[in-house]
Write an enzyme that holds these catalytic residues in place. Structure first.
Site, mmCIF file in Angstrom:
data_model
loop_
_atom_site.group_PDB
_atom_site.id
_atom_site.type_symbol
_atom_site.label_atom_id
_atom_site.label_comp_id
_atom_site.label_asym_id
_atom_site.label_seq_id
_atom_site.Cartn_x
_atom_site.Cartn_y
_atom_site.Cartn_z
ATOM 1 N N ASP A 12 -49.380 35.050 41.860
ATOM 2 C CA ASP A 12 -48.109 35.694 41.544
ATOM 3 C C ASP A 12 -47.343 35.947 42.852
ATOM 4 O O ASP A 12 -47.817 36.686 43.708
ATOM 5 C CB ASP A 12 -48.398 37.017 40.821
ATOM 6 C CG ASP A 12 -47.185 37.577 40.116
ATOM 7 O OD1 ASP A 12 -46.067 37.065 40.358
ATOM 8 O OD2 ASP A 12 -47.345 38.539 39.356
ATOM 9 N N ASP A 125 -42.303 31.796 39.345
ATOM 10 C CA ASP A 125 -43.000 32.501 40.423
ATOM 11 C C ASP A 125 -44.471 32.800 40.148
ATOM 12 O O ASP A 125 -45.068 33.602 40.857
ATOM 13 C CB ASP A 125 -42.258 33.794 40.777
ATOM 14 C CG ASP A 125 -42.319 34.813 39.660
ATOM 15 O OD1 ASP A 125 -42.624 34.435 38.517
ATOM 16 O OD2 ASP A 125 -42.048 35.996 39.927
ATOM 17 N N GLU A 126 -45.048 32.202 39.102
ATOM 18 C CA GLU A 126 -46.476 32.438 38.908
ATOM 19 C C GLU A 126 -47.168 31.268 38.222
ATOM 20 O O GLU A 126 -46.536 30.491 37.503
ATOM 21 C CB GLU A 126 -46.724 33.742 38.159
ATOM 22 C CG GLU A 126 -46.078 33.846 36.802
ATOM 23 C CD GLU A 126 -46.337 35.228 36.182
ATOM 24 O OE1 GLU A 126 -47.185 35.306 35.292
ATOM 25 O OE2 GLU A 126 -45.708 36.202 36.612
#
Length: 386
Positions: A12, A125-126
């Site tokens: 993350d 973003d993860e």
DNA sequence: TCTGGGGTCCTAGGACCC
DNA sequence: TCTGGGGTCCTAGGACCC
């Protein structure tokens, strides 16, 4: 017993959008900064290179990312900008630059993939990473978990080298626990969460920390006196089923024990493609007819462009409308034949619009195409039937 | 001037077919 | 004529996630 043990990492990125901006504006590091709002109008360019503060902002929009310094002032992602401006008037505000975030996103995912190729995309973003093959030789033994710590550490270093950005990683026997673990020591954290750690590390957490228990379910659990994941784990499954339905109730109880057998999926076909926009000010169906019509057509063109670029056609055309009181309605229509043609989409969405009440002002309009199939496959089957 | 934009999944009712 | 199931597709809304 341990033959099936899995090693799943959740990676993350820390305060992703804001951290990307700090690469560009390193002098802002340490100051409260939020990302959100619309692109600044051209006339503001005259203000030079000064970064505006929340105090100066007026208009619609929400915070998409807040730095940890900004979070300390009580603002967080999803919060309306006007409300955030009251809480933190001197926090700096930058508009989102999605092209740049996507570029950094590709870089970080490539860096991870080079070390561990089994990656599931979870947005910009993860990601989840199945470390099984990388750890395999000692699977199930304690040294294997020590090895996952080394691997996770090298992933963090590789991401920093490729992007200049930090990430937090959780490693656990499944996706549910890995996701929770990655959040336990942000930023730049590395948290291993094993089955044996569940009572001490999982159960004290609020039930809301389980991905899938949102504001509504969280509030209803609170009302039942179930605040922590531990209380949820000890609750009578029948009580949960009574309040949340068979499926959801059983899932909640399983999740609270830390159980989750979902696989890491390296690829999924998209189900729908959509575009929507919230107007600067609410529009009136009759008085602002021309403007609405132009926006409507533009949304159809953009959806058609997305379909074309990604190689899909769709059979179900949907319309979404949000009124000034925030009530949202949708209508959709399934065509005989899948399409990616902007005019066909516009025509079908226009039919949908006729089925919607237009007695209130409108703040949002959206167009969606679902029931997707690959464009070439569909064309092939089309040519066969013609 | 509260509340963005792009998604997924689930539920539930009605139509329609066997 | 009545009763009854199961399965699939379509539609609308809502919860949730990033």
């Amino acid at each position: 017993m341990h033959a099936d043990a899995r090693f799943i990492a959740h990676v993350d990125m820390d305060a992703f959008y804001a951290s990307v901006e700090l690469l560009r504006y390193p002098e802002l590091r340490g100051r409260p900064l939020v990302i959100g709002g619309r692109r600044r109008p051209a006339r503001d360019a005259a203000a030079g290179t000064t970064i505006p503060t929340l105090r100066q902002y007026s208009g619609r929009g929400v915070i998409t990312t807040a730095t940890y310094e900004a979070r300390a002032l009580g603002v967080h992602s999803g919060m309306g900008l006007m409300k955030a401006a009251r809480l933190a008037p001197d926090a700096l505000l930058l508009p989102a630059d999605f092209d740049e975030y996507r570029r950094c996103s590709r870089l970080f995912k490539e860096a991870v993939r080079a070390l561990a190729p089994n990656i599931e995309d979870r947005g910009i973003d993860e990601i989840f990473v199945d470390l099984g093959d990388v750890v395999a030789p000692l699977a199930g033994d304690d040294p294997a978990w020590a090895r996952t710590r080394e691997i996770a550490g090298s992933i963090q270093r590789a991401v920093r080298e490729a992007t200049g950005l930090s990430c937090s990683i959780g490693v656990a026997p499944n996706k549910l626990l890995a996701k929770i673990a990655s959040d336990l020591q942000k930023p730049a954290g590395l948290t291993i969460l094993r089955e044996a750690d569940i009572p001490v590390r999982l159960w004290p957490l609020p039930a809301r920390r389980i991905t899938g228990i949102g504001p509504k379910a969280g509030a209803r659990l609170e009302a039942l006196g179930l605040h922590t994941i531990g209380q949820l784990a000890q609750a009578d499954p029948l009580l949960l089923i009574e309040h949340f339905g068979e499926r959801h109730g059983v899932w909640m109880h399983e999740a609270a024990q830390g159980r989750d057998d979902r696989p890491v999926l390296t690829f999924r076909e998209p189900k729908s493609i959509s575009r929507e926009t919230t107007f600067e000010t609410d529009l009136h169906a009759v008085r602002d007819r021309d403007q609405l019509s132009r926006i409507f057509t533009d949304l159809c063109l953009r959806v058609a462009g997305d379909l074309e670029r990604n190689g899909y056609v769709g059979r179900t055309i949907g319309l979404k409308l949000r009124y000034d009181n925030f009530k949202t309605v949708t209508r959709d229509q399934t065509l005989d034949q899948a399409t990616r043609d902007a005019r066909a989409i516009r025509r079908a969405a226009g039919e949908c619009l006729k089925r919607v009440p237009l007695d209130r002002r409108i703040r949002l309009l959206g167009v969606r195409v679902g029931a997707l199939s690959k464009a070439d496959a569909s064309l092939a089957s089309h040519s066969r039937t013609v």
